[in-house]
Scaffold this motif. Sequence first.
Motif, PDB file in Angstrom:
ATOM      1  N   SER A 196      15.989   6.665  45.796  1.00  0.00           N
ATOM      2  CA  SER A 196      14.983   7.527  45.173  1.00  0.00           C
ATOM      3  C   SER A 196      14.763   7.050  43.754  1.00  0.00           C
ATOM      4  CB  SER A 196      15.424   8.997  45.190  1.00  0.00           C
ATOM      5  OG  SER A 196      16.637   9.147  44.501  1.00  0.00           O
ATOM      6  N   GLY A 197      13.630   7.345  43.223  1.00  0.00           N
ATOM      7  CA  GLY A 197      13.308   6.910  41.876  1.00  0.00           C
ATOM      8  C   GLY A 197      11.855   7.161  41.552  1.00  0.00           C
ATOM      9  N   LEU A 198      11.292   6.280  40.776  1.00  0.00           N
ATOM     10  CA  LEU A 198       9.929   6.475  40.290  1.00  0.00           C
ATOM     11  C   LEU A 198       8.891   6.141  41.356  1.00  0.00           C
ATOM     12  CD1 LEU A 198      10.441   4.773  36.843  1.00  0.00           C
ATOM     13  CD2 LEU A 198      10.282   7.204  37.304  1.00  0.00           C
ATOM     14  N   PRO A 199       7.872   6.974  41.484  1.00  0.00           N
ATOM     15  CA  PRO A 199       6.820   6.677  42.449  1.00  0.00           C
ATOM     16  C   PRO A 199       5.942   5.529  41.944  1.00  0.00           C
ATOM     17  CG  PRO A 199       6.265   8.657  41.222  1.00  0.00           C
ATOM     18  CD  PRO A 199       7.648   8.239  40.780  1.00  0.00           C
ATOM     19  N   GLY A 249       2.831   3.788  40.757  1.00  0.00           N
ATOM     20  CA  GLY A 249       1.640   4.306  40.094  1.00  0.00           C
ATOM     21  C   GLY A 249       1.920   5.457  39.158  1.00  0.00           C
ATOM     22  N   GLY A 250       3.197   5.840  39.038  1.00  0.00           N
ATOM     23  CA  GLY A 250       3.546   6.958  38.151  1.00  0.00           C
ATOM     24  C   GLY A 250       3.783   6.493  36.724  1.00  0.00           C
ATOM     25  N   ASP A 251       3.781   7.423  35.793  1.00  0.00           N
ATOM     26  CA  ASP A 251       4.061   7.133  34.390  1.00  0.00           C
ATOM     27  C   ASP A 251       5.446   7.645  34.046  1.00  0.00           C
ATOM     28  OD1 ASP A 251       1.541   6.039  33.860  1.00  0.00           O
ATOM     29  OD2 ASP A 251       0.676   8.022  33.533  1.00  0.00           O
ATOM     30  N   LEU A 252       6.205   6.843  33.272  1.00  0.00           N
ATOM     31  CA  LEU A 252       7.556   7.233  32.882  1.00  0.00           C
ATOM     32  C   LEU A 252       7.586   8.573  32.150  1.00  0.00           C
ATOM     33  CD1 LEU A 252       9.207   3.912  31.637  1.00  0.00           C
ATOM     34  CD2 LEU A 252       9.672   5.174  33.729  1.00  0.00           C
ATOM     35  N   GLU A 253       6.594   8.820  31.322  1.00  0.00           N
ATOM     36  CA  GLU A 253       6.609  10.033  30.513  1.00  0.00           C
ATOM     37  C   GLU A 253       6.535  11.303  31.358  1.00  0.00           C
ATOM     38  OE1 GLU A 253       2.894  11.000  28.293  1.00  0.00           O
ATOM     39  OE2 GLU A 253       2.205   9.072  29.118  1.00  0.00           O
ATOM     40  N   TYR A 254       6.036  11.205  32.604  1.00  0.00           N
ATOM     41  CA  TYR A 254       5.910  12.385  33.454  1.00  0.00           C
ATOM     42  C   TYR A 254       7.087  12.551  34.422  1.00  0.00           C
ATOM     43  CZ  TYR A 254       1.186  12.313  31.672  1.00  0.00           C
ATOM     44  OH  TYR A 254       0.103  12.310  30.839  1.00  0.00           O
ATOM     45  N   ALA A 255       7.987  11.580  34.453  1.00  0.00           N
ATOM     46  CA  ALA A 255       9.129  11.656  35.366  1.00  0.00           C
ATOM     47  C   ALA A 255      10.166  12.636  34.825  1.00  0.00           C
ATOM     48  CB  ALA A 255       9.752  10.271  35.531  1.00  0.00           C
ATOM     49  N   ASP A 256      10.743  13.428  35.726  1.00  0.00           N
ATOM     50  CA  ASP A 256      11.804  14.340  35.294  1.00  0.00           C
ATOM     51  C   ASP A 256      13.098  13.550  35.101  1.00  0.00           C
ATOM     52  OD1 ASP A 256      13.646  14.894  37.895  1.00  0.00           O
ATOM     53  OD2 ASP A 256      11.564  14.552  38.466  1.00  0.00           O
ATOM     54  N   VAL A 277      16.130  13.811  36.389  1.00  0.00           N
ATOM     55  CA  VAL A 277      16.883  13.425  37.583  1.00  0.00           C
ATOM     56  C   VAL A 277      16.255  12.196  38.227  1.00  0.00           C
ATOM     57  CG1 VAL A 277      17.588  14.166  39.899  1.00  0.00           C
ATOM     58  CG2 VAL A 277      17.693  15.778  37.987  1.00  0.00           C
ATOM     59  N   THR A 278      14.932  12.200  38.368  1.00  0.00           N
ATOM     60  CA  THR A 278      14.239  11.057  38.981  1.00  0.00           C
ATOM     61  C   THR A 278      14.426   9.799  38.151  1.00  0.00           C
ATOM     62  OG1 THR A 278      12.591  12.538  39.926  1.00  0.00           O
ATOM     63  CG2 THR A 278      11.987  10.217  39.779  1.00  0.00           C
ATOM     64  N   LEU A 279      14.278   9.921  36.837  1.00  0.00           N
ATOM     65  CA  LEU A 279      14.437   8.765  35.960  1.00  0.00           C
ATOM     66  C   LEU A 279      15.879   8.263  35.989  1.00  0.00           C
ATOM     67  CD1 LEU A 279      12.745   6.995  34.188  1.00  0.00           C
ATOM     68  CD2 LEU A 279      13.161   8.529  32.275  1.00  0.00           C
TER      69      LEU A 279
END
Length: 198
Positions: free
Chosen positions: A171-174, A176-183, A185-187
């Motif tokens: 699991s991790g970053l989707p 096309g996602g932006d790092l600043e919007y990742a929570d 736990v995901t980061l």
Amino acid sequence: MYEGVVQDLIDELGRLPGVGPKSAQRIAFHLLQADPVDVRRLADVLIEVKDKVKFCSICFNVAEDDQCRICRDPRRDPSVLCVVEEYKDVVAIERTREFRGRYHVLGGAISPIDGIGPEQLHIRELLTRLGDGAVTEVILATDPNLEGEATATYLTRMLGPLGLRVTRLASGLPVGGDLEYADEVTLGRAFVGRQAAT
């Protein structure tokens, strides 16, 4: 509030997951304006689904026979078993065309708040399936939320003594996602699961 059967229809539609009062009303009025043949076809399919569809006796996926098409398929790898919470998760994984093993559907996740413990899930049946020694790897593909994590942790402890390889989906970053919007736990998981750059 509408009278009689119209309100009954709106109320019943509103009980469906993801259908709020306004959507239920919109669907009800669409059905009222639809061609009677189309409405009858929908009603017939709903009745037929309840009459014909059951759960696979092996993996608890939806099936029209005693066994689902995946359990009947001799081309599937019987040594790898992917454990999921719900049958809709099987569909999501199958769409990737990456997994060629078999499945086990738990029927939910451990959630003490909702009164769901291990005994309400198909965990006993999972342990029975693993008893014949054919499975060498169990992939835990539960949802990445509190209940899914609790279920995966419980299963890891249960399966550890069996000497199987127990893995968890990455699991991790989707994409096309932006790092600043990742929570957090995901980061954090993205850092733990990092891979060599190619």
